[in-house]
Write a protein that holds these residues in place. Sequence first.
Motif: not given
Lengths: 428, 428
Positions: A44, A100-101, A103, A107, A261-264, B69-71, B282, B285-292
């Motif tokens: 990172l 950012n995804s 996935l 989906h 960056f994995s989330g961004s 910066r990570n998932y 749900q 399943v769509q995402t690991i998460g939004p831009d942190k």
Amino acid sequence: MNYSALSTAELNDLYLELQSKFDAYKSRKLSLDMSRGKPCTEQLELSVGMLDVISSSDSLKTRDGSDSRNYGGLDGIAEAKELFAKVLKVSVNEIIIGGNSSLAMMHDTLSRAMIHGLYSSKTPWSKLPAVKFLCPSPGYDRHFAICELFGIEMITVDMLPDGPDMNQVEKLVREDAAIKGIWCVPKYSNPDGITYSDEVVDRLASMETSAEDFTIFWDDAYTVHHLTDNPDRLKPMLAACKEAGNPDRVLMFSSTSKISFSGSGIAVMAGSESNLNYIRKQLAVQTIGPDKINQLRHTRFFKDTDHIKAHMEKHAAIIKPKFDTVLSILETALSGGGIAEWNKPNGGYFISLNTLDGCARAVVSMASEAGVTLTKAGATFPYGKDPRDRNIRIAPTFPTLSELTTAIEILCLCVQLISIRKLLADKE
Amino acid sequence: MNYSALSTAELNDLYLELQSKFDAYKSRKLSLDMSRGKPCTEQLELSVGMLDVISSSDSLKTRDGSDSRNYGGLDGIAEAKELFAKVLKVSVNEIIIGGNSSLAMMHDTLSRAMIHGLYSSKTPWSKLPAVKFLCPSPGYDRHFAICELFGIEMITVDMLPDGPDMNQVEKLVREDAAIKGIWCVPKYSNPDGITYSDEVVDRLASMETSAEDFTIFWDDAYTVHHLTDNPDRLKPMLAACKEAGNPDRVLMFSSTSKISFSGSGIAVMAGSESNLNYIRKQLAVQTIGPDKINQLRHTRFFKDTDHIKAHMEKHAAIIKPKFDTVLSILETALSGGGIAEWNKPNGGYFISLNTLDGCARAVVSMASEAGVTLTKAGATFPYGKDPRDRNIRIAPTFPTLSELTTAIEILCLCVQLISIRKLLADKE
């Protein structure tokens, strides 16, 4: 030393010896998470410069003069489309930049297919009595989770050393119109690290399908994620589909999640203009557009494909030693024992380990007793059920070298112990 | 001067006089876009400091110690949830942070309802013979576009000075189980600038509905977007629903699109924990998460609700003169003429102008001849059809004061000219 050549007494002796080593690890009350393919902190750090290329003193204008801070730009800014078109070997009109995804893009594509159908569909998939997907396995658990969410029936297809078993694939799609798609991670596949051969690409592109809207979901997640100087080469799929007269057969996905960056990061999809124009119309109702400032951040930091290549070499320098460590410990502990096989990938994020049939769940469970969390056994197969209960996905990137060493030593002990139990049971 | 009191001759004279003014504007070959509620550059400049709070030298750790910066972080980082919980007057467990678009969160919520149903649903909506939504109108065109995309039948409900006509609403939802929801922009409504009264909030929260999964889509887009020191007050809807024994009736949406950056803000939804937990499953399943990282940027820049309040006062200082200019020109040109009515909002992004019945489309079309692009007439009603063809949405924020002045002067001329044509036709 091949375990199957050992006598019951020898196996019992070996078991006790390994058991005492395992107990020693267990007493250390470790907590090592090897479950997901996450970049480590050092990786990172490679991209923190990206946080400095857009500050209040920089222009926030995109190349076409529009203000990246305001609304607009449904499918991405021109410079981002240009960069990712080069990465995915398509033209700029064949690219949609997302959030950012990737996935979420996959989906959402399936969600739209359920409600509206795809460009080549006559009927929304939710109106059909059955929708099925081919799932070359072992594969990516999150692909399978999307199918489960939408009630799409999954059909497991074997993975061979050069991609899915195309004899199985061709037969299935020719005979069953309910088969609407196939999940592919075509380069450094998750978890096998396999890259599809040109022949597999061509057969996928040209095969006769009973469903007219049969779609290849081409998750090119690891397209620039090489571990060696002599990387695998993947034949460009959209071009292959066009050549075969099936330009609308493939939708490609990728992201910078394991580049920046994995989330961004920036997610992207690609496909024929007809396919994407159909999607753009629906996308225009869902959103006014993805984050353009973050696209600028990426294009200003990464500049071009040469810079991405150089950047990925830095990633490789960090994670290659981890892959080598895993492979070296597996080699020392398990080679020649006839109780496990594994791949040696040239890129990607995983090492795929196959135990004797019926042992994977027990191994993962035993490892967790010693504080090592592995990806759930079975996760790499549809419905979480590995028919031979043998596949274990190793994700080497996130732990430190020292944690990784300990975790893989424990994993090997568990493979040995559970294998001996199985061999002893077989002798009874 | 009330136009209806004028003789045919007087109307004809006036028409010629106004026509020559209009022709003068027309000859200037202007190009003024008044069509969408976009912040202007000065407003965007207010938030550029946000681009400096996260650089390579800053900690990228969130409050709970995780690496932004990570998932991870499916529904947002704790500090973002805390901030927006305060803004929306709900608890932190009643918040999901999204990507950059609240529109996408609304779209996705309906998409999920179509495929899976909502928390209170027995059946996915796509399996039902009909799904209907109440659309208080004039309203937000993009809400209506989502309904059209999903084939949801829209029923227009009148807007009164304190919100939707609740007598109509209560009767409709009591009698028709196919009515699954209502679109509301409860504060500084788009386009009327109306804030719902406490009585309307309470009646919405407590009314008897035939559909057990009837849901209020509460788009609180302009919750902190005041234009005066004495802002409208909106009764908190989730609390009202809980008090009325219908905690799962409302899903709230908001964003910073018109607080920070329009394409790079933070979207948010809120609702009961049961509702949101159903969605979280749900979403996983769509995402690991939004831009942190972007969440961190927002929470570090905005800090707390007091800072947001002070920030919104700076927005108001920029756009209030624009609203005042529009109102002043409308007043001068149209007041007392009996040919138009308009609102004087205390916040939000729009001024809603009603012409004589049957004139709006002709006015918008005439204005475009002089280079003034207005929101398409009818856009503020379901299916783009204003039954009385009278509503025009004015978006004052984006143009400069000078552009705005010209555009509204032209608009007023068009209203006058088209009204005279109508009055003359009526006399025949």
